[in-house]
Design an enzyme around this catalytic site. Structure first.
Site, PDB file in Angstrom:
ATOM      1  CG  ASN A   1     128.899 -19.353  54.839  1.00 33.74           C
ATOM      2  OD1 ASN A   1     129.640 -19.750  55.740  1.00 33.74           O
ATOM      3  ND2 ASN A   1     127.585 -19.547  54.862  1.00 33.74           N
ATOM      4  CD  GLU A   2     127.863 -23.506  56.142  1.00 36.26           C
ATOM      5  OE1 GLU A   2     128.111 -23.748  57.332  1.00 36.26           O
ATOM      6  OE2 GLU A   2     126.707 -23.443  55.697  1.00 36.26           O
TER       7      GLU A   2
ATOM      8  CD1 TRP B   1     125.131 -19.178  64.552  1.00 32.97           C
ATOM      9  CD2 TRP B   1     126.539 -18.447  62.977  1.00 32.97           C
ATOM     10  NE1 TRP B   1     124.378 -18.524  63.621  1.00 32.97           N
ATOM     11  CE2 TRP B   1     125.210 -18.069  62.636  1.00 32.97           C
ATOM     12  CE3 TRP B   1     127.573 -18.088  62.127  1.00 32.97           C
ATOM     13  CZ2 TRP B   1     124.918 -17.360  61.467  1.00 32.97           C
ATOM     14  CZ3 TRP B   1     127.274 -17.398  60.976  1.00 32.97           C
ATOM     15  CH2 TRP B   1     125.957 -17.042  60.655  1.00 32.97           C
TER      16      TRP B   1
ATOM     17  CD  GLU C   1     129.223 -20.737  59.900  1.00 30.17           C
ATOM     18  OE1 GLU C   1     128.403 -21.668  60.054  1.00 30.17           O
ATOM     19  OE2 GLU C   1     129.166 -19.940  58.955  1.00 30.17           O
TER      20      GLU C   1
END
Length: 533
Positions: free
Chosen positions: A202-203, A373, A324
């Site tokens: 994630n990211e 989100w 997201e």
């Protein structure tokens, strides 16, 4: 009350029923000609959401427990959402999946088993992040810095992308994770059709001087590795979608503090195009956080989406997913600059973003999935842990998300929609400019409640931290953000492709299908919702 443990015979029976019926899992989804397709080669689209702490919910540790998780998934299916994204590790302080290299908390794995099985029971697919760039508490071990702490040759957290010891431990973790046999239904994760795919991380972020090269090499090594372990599931990175300076888009599209300068997006090590061009990456992913990135101007948000959509179509030839998307209201935990952003602002941003998604669906463009989100689910009394939380009583949910999800469901249910065919470059022609409609005005806070809100600072380098469970009660009290309108709202904002420089590429592949198939979705969504009731 905690659910009773299931006996081995019950587990076996459940697995047998799922194996024979197959209806809960559906098809494996694959990518062909820049689109997602089902086993029958017909295009498949999705509208989904991110959920927070589902593992803890499945274990009755928080947030409504296992009943709350099942209720959330049932409500998601009833409203035609079809994909749920979650992190494949807990966020509760002191509760981790991998505590040391190769050492796992079985209870956490059982929680993941239950989340995946519950999604399958409700006909949902899941997208799972294998690790995280961020930590949400000081005892968390399921993130990149743990790997570098465990490696004797790493000297800093960002060595995660280059240190051979850290990379090997990550590979070992992935092999263990994907080889897990679900204790609820007996399926191996890598062979479960419920799992749409995997985020590598994630990211990802690396601020090292050579961070972009190291992130690129890491993706190039790990994407084929993970794909080989789960060849029937989809792989993407899980990144925000920033550009490096070598791409001319960087100066115009990267969020750089409302045009006031700064280069933090280029210091993340991400580079959208080469990262997603890697073999083993099935689809391109992007995130959009206007408040975190200090770009709440809607024109920029529209340009951000369109830039990635065009590049995904013309250069990558892969579907694009906005995995997201969060638009904040008010203030939480000192990490956002949205104390004066209202529910009307949120509604306008959502209207614009989902109109882009709808137009992409209708015209066969490259944006093939969207996930907001995050959703409070069925509990309208849940604490507003962060300003981007979407409640089921909100105008955003009722006016925007549910109708869009119904349209997607209608398309997917249309058995007469065309088979996937070679792309038609003529489909890249952009539509004429429509006239935007006005957004609804603010309405009073639900039940007359008021909250104290105070300004907060932007998170460093666009970082977003985990949800705080309480609104701030200190600082100067200001008018609380209002709940979005509860009266019906009919106007929509039609979206015009922005006047951004677009690459001129000869013989560009572009997905083209859908056409008349969408004529039938105007009545089907309501019928589908009735079926779920």
């Amino acid at each position: 009350m905690a659910a009773r443990p299931r006996s081995p015979s019950a587990v076996c029976l459940a697995a047998l029923v799922a194996l024979l019926a197959g209806i809960c899992q559906g098809d494996f989804i694959r990518v062909q000609n820049g689109v997602f397709v089902q086993d029958d080669c017909r295009e498949w689209l999705f509208s989904g959401y991110n959920t927070w702490q589902p593992i803890e919910m499945a274990l009755d540790m928080c947030c409504g427990g296992r009943d709350g998780l099942n209720g959330q998934f049932a409500e998601a299916a009833r409203n035609n959402l079809n994909v749920v994204r979650f992190f494949g590790f807990p966020a509760l302080r002191g509760f981790n999946l991998q505590t040391r290299p190769g050492q796992y908390t079985e209870q956490a794995f059982v929680g993941i088993d239950r989340v995946i099985a519950a999604a399958s029971d409700h006909g949902l697919k899941v997208l799972i992040a294998l690790t995280n760039n961020w930590n949400y508490n000081d005892l968390q071990t399921d993130w990149k810095c743990s790997y570098t702490n465990w490696s004797s040759s790493a000297t800093q957290c960002d060595d995660f992308f280059s240190d051979r010891g850290a990379i090997q431990m990550y590979k070992d973790h992935v092999r263990t994770f994907l080889g897990r046999i679900n204790t609820v239904n007996g399926r191996t994760y890598s062979q479960d059709q419920t799992i749409l795919g995997w985020n590598l991380i994630n990211e990802p972020r690396s601020a090292k001087p050579n961070g972009a090269a190291e992130v690129q090499a890491w993706v190039a090594e790990l994407a084929p590795y993970v794909k080989a372990l789960a060849p029937q599931q989809l792989i993407t990175i899980g990144e925000d979608g920033f550009y490096q300076a070598s791409n001319c888009e960087a100066a115009y599209i990267n969020p750089v503090n409302n045009g006031g300068g700064g280069s933090w997006p280029m210091q993340t090590g991400q580079d959208f195009l080469p990262n997603h061009a890697v073999d083993g990456i099935d689809f391109a992913g992007m995130h959009l956080w206007p408040d975190n990135w200090q770009r709440t101007d809607m024109h920029w948000s529209q340009n951000w989406i369109w830039s990635h959509l065009v590049w995904a179509e013309r250069r990558l030839g892969k579907p694009l997913v906005l995995e997201e998307y969060g638009k904040d209201v008010g203030y939480y935990n000192g990490d956002q600059t949205s104390p004066y952003q209202t529910f009307t602002d949120q509604w306008q941003h959502y209207r614009q973003t989902y109109d882009v998604a709808a137009m992409s669906l209708q015209q066969g463009r490259g944006l093939k999935g969207i996930m907001f989100w995050h959703w409070a689910g069925v509990d309208d009394n849940a604490p507003n842990g962060e300003g981007s939380t979407i409640f089921s009583y909100s105008g955003v949910w009722r006016d925007i998300i549910v109708p869009h999800s119904g349209m997607v469901a209608g398309y997917n249910a249309n058995a007469s929609r065309p088979l996937d065919a070679p792309a038609d470059p003529a489909a890249l022609a952009q539509p004429a400019a429509p006239v935007p409609a006005a957004a609804p005005s603010d309405a009073p806070v639900r039940d007359g409640a008021a909250r104290n809100v105070v300004p907060g600072a932007v998170a460093g380098a666009g970082r977003r931290t985990g949800p705080n469970l309480q609104w701030a009660t200190s600082g100067t009290a200001t008018q609380a953000p209002a709940v979005a309108p509860i009266d019906p709202v009919t106007p929509t904002i039609s979206v015009t492709p922005p006047a951004v420089a677009q690459p001129v590429i000869a013989d560009a592949p572009a997905p083209s299908r859908i056409g008349a198939a969408l004529a039938f979705v105007t009545v089907l969504p309501a019928a589908l919702r009735l079926i779920h009731m």
